[in-house]
Design an enzyme around this catalytic site. Structure first.
Site, PDB file in Angstrom:
ATOM      1  CB  SER A 139     -31.322  48.133  30.683  1.00  0.00           C
ATOM      2  OG  SER A 139     -31.352  49.224  29.785  1.00  0.00           O
ATOM      3  CD  GLU A 140     -34.981  48.659  26.277  1.00  0.00           C
ATOM      4  OE1 GLU A 140     -35.119  48.532  27.509  1.00  0.00           O
ATOM      5  OE2 GLU A 140     -35.315  49.701  25.661  1.00  0.00           O
ATOM      6  CG  ASN A 141     -28.524  47.863  27.065  1.00  0.00           C
ATOM      7  OD1 ASN A 141     -29.365  47.949  27.949  1.00  0.00           O
ATOM      8  ND2 ASN A 141     -27.259  48.177  27.254  1.00  0.00           N
ATOM      9  CB  SER A 179     -32.650  41.389  26.216  1.00  0.00           C
ATOM     10  OG  SER A 179     -33.243  42.524  26.795  1.00  0.00           O
TER      11      SER A 179
END
Lengths: 233, 236
Positions: B64-66, B106
């Protein structure tokens, strides 16, 4: 040990004034510098440019600064879930620059790392790249994106010490580490301010050299935006 | 671990009782593209459902890119942690072997092509692989989030979407009419009607949804549709 500790959020935000550019850590409402935001609201300073992935919600996070019309411009990647933001954007009161999330992170990191600009493939061929220099490397096109310039970076960490060393927790880390040292003055607020020497140097995420002021934050609300749970079987 | 992965997004699915069978079908078909050892980034919407249908005998990690790799299911009630969320800002848990990292790292995973598969939704896809999924002029724009970084870099991008919009107009076009998210990047599209590969010559029809004819797919596709030989039905 060079002491970075200040005793209050007011000491930590000394020097803020109208029309400054701030970086603020956080993703959604996770890992936002709650104490610094409150101090900015209380200070009443206006005309601010805020570099932050999101813009909070109506009554929390950067939404509090929007409510009091202290923000002139937002630089973000995603700004949903905020009616007042939408109203100010549509009425033209608020200037909004939307940029890809990875570009936002890298423009912070470039400022931190001493790069004037970086090339990224993100946004090439879209309106994000309009008016920007592009260049081909190995057959692929890239967009030149400049490092941010900011007066203050406000970040939030889990643990820190008076030397300014920081450790983050979970996904509350997000943009906070890349904003440290990316502005003229970096202000870190932490949930736990521990005695110097207590943090294991092997576990430190951000060395104190990137932080000018550190203080223990108070009354963290840590609001959850989308509470999703499952039932025990 | 596999059982847990399959429960990742079940709650969101259960919550939407009115979910159409074909959205689930799209997710089931895309799940077959997920291979052992893949790191996968799932977008919001239909892509999120894909996690429910990944084969149980393979190892996959969701990014998840966070800032999390090794995303697990939603937490049990009372165990939510404001410091552990996904890119949709939902509370999540992590699986053994998970890691947290900052936003620059990320997107290093994403731009550096370390993530093997990106699955995302779209408003429009053009026959040259252009994608539009972030902005409708005249409407409130919320932003592109990480979508532009994802589509600009990923080697393997699958678009999950309905073949036509609510007004019945094709979403597979000669040229996108909406502002672009990325150019020439989509490799494969899975819709409620078909599986389509994006080639140099246009949309190549690979599979039909059960009971859907090639003619129906042609009618729903504005861009150039290449049909070669017998087109098999999807095996879901």
């Amino acid at each position: 040990m060079i002491n970075k500790k200040v005793n209050s959020v007011n000491d930590a935000t000394k020097g803020i004034s109208d029309n400054m550019t701030f970086m603020l850590g956080g993703f959604g409402l996770s890992g936002i510098p709650e104490n610094a935001i409150k101090a900015l609201v209380d200070s009443g300073i206006k005309g601010l440019t805020c570099i932050s992935n999101n813009a909070g919600v109506d009554d929390f996070g950067l939404g509090l600064l929007l409510q009091k019309k202290q923000i002139k411009k937002m630089v973000s990647s995603y700004v949903g879930e905020n009616d007042e933001f939408e109203r100010q954007m549509l009425s033209g009161e608020l200037d909004v620059e939307l940029i890809p999330q990875g570009t936002l992170a890298e423009r912070c990191r470039a400022a931190q790392a001493g790069f004037p600009a970086i090339y990224t493939p993100a946004g090439y061929g879209t309106e994000v790249a309009e008016g920007k220099e592009t260049r081909e490397f190995d057959g692929k096109m890239y967009v030149l994106e400049h490092a941010f310039k900011a007066d203050f970076a406000f970040v939030k960490a889990w643990k820190g010490d008076a030397a300014g060393n920081l450790i983050f927790k979970g996904t509350a880390r997000n943009f906070n580490p890349v904003m440290c040292g990316a502005a003229k003055i970096t202000v870190a607020e932490v949930e736990e301010l521990v005695p110097v020497g207590e943090l294991d140097p092997n576990q430190i995420h951000i060395p104190g050299i990137f932080v000018q002021r550190i203080f223990k934050g108070e009354n963290y609300e840590k609001r959850i935006e989308q509470r999703t749970v499952r039932q025990k079987e | 671990m596999l059982k847990v992965i399959n429960e990742i997004f079940r709650v969101s699915e259960d919550k939407k009782q009115n979910i159409m069978l074909d959205k689930t079908g799209i997710a089931k078909r895309i799940a077959k593209e997920v291979q052992d050892g893949y790191y996968v980034n799932l977008g919001i919407g239909i892509p999120t459902l894909v996690a429910n249908y990944v084969r149980e005998d393979i190892e996959v990690e969701f990014q998840s890119e966070n800032g999390v790799l090794g995303m697990g299911p939603f937490p049990f009630e009372g165990e939510e942690d404001a410091d552990i969320i996904n890119a949709g800002k939902q509370t999540i848990t992590t699986l053994p072997g998970a890691s947290f990292f900052d936003s620059a790292m990320s997107f290093s995973m994403i731009r550096g092509q370390h993530v093997d598969l990106t699955i995302l939704g779209a408003m429009e896809v053009a026959e040259n692989g252009d994608i539009a999924n972030w902005k409708i002029p005249g409407k409130m724009v919320k932003g592109m989030g990480g979508a532009m970084d994802l589509v600009a870099s990923a080697e393997n991008i699958i678009v999950a979407m309905m073949h036509t919009n609510r007004a019945g107009a094709s979403k597979l076009l000669k040229k996108c009419s909406l502002p672009l998210t990325g150019v020439g990047c989509v490799k494969k599209i899975v819709t409620n009607l078909a599986v389509i590969e994006v080639t140099d010559k246009g949309f190549k029809l690979l599979e039909r949804a059960p009971g859907v004819s090639v003619d129906e797919i042609k009618k729903a596709t504005e861009g150039n549709l290449i049909v070669e030989g017998e087109i098999p039905e999807m095996n879901i």
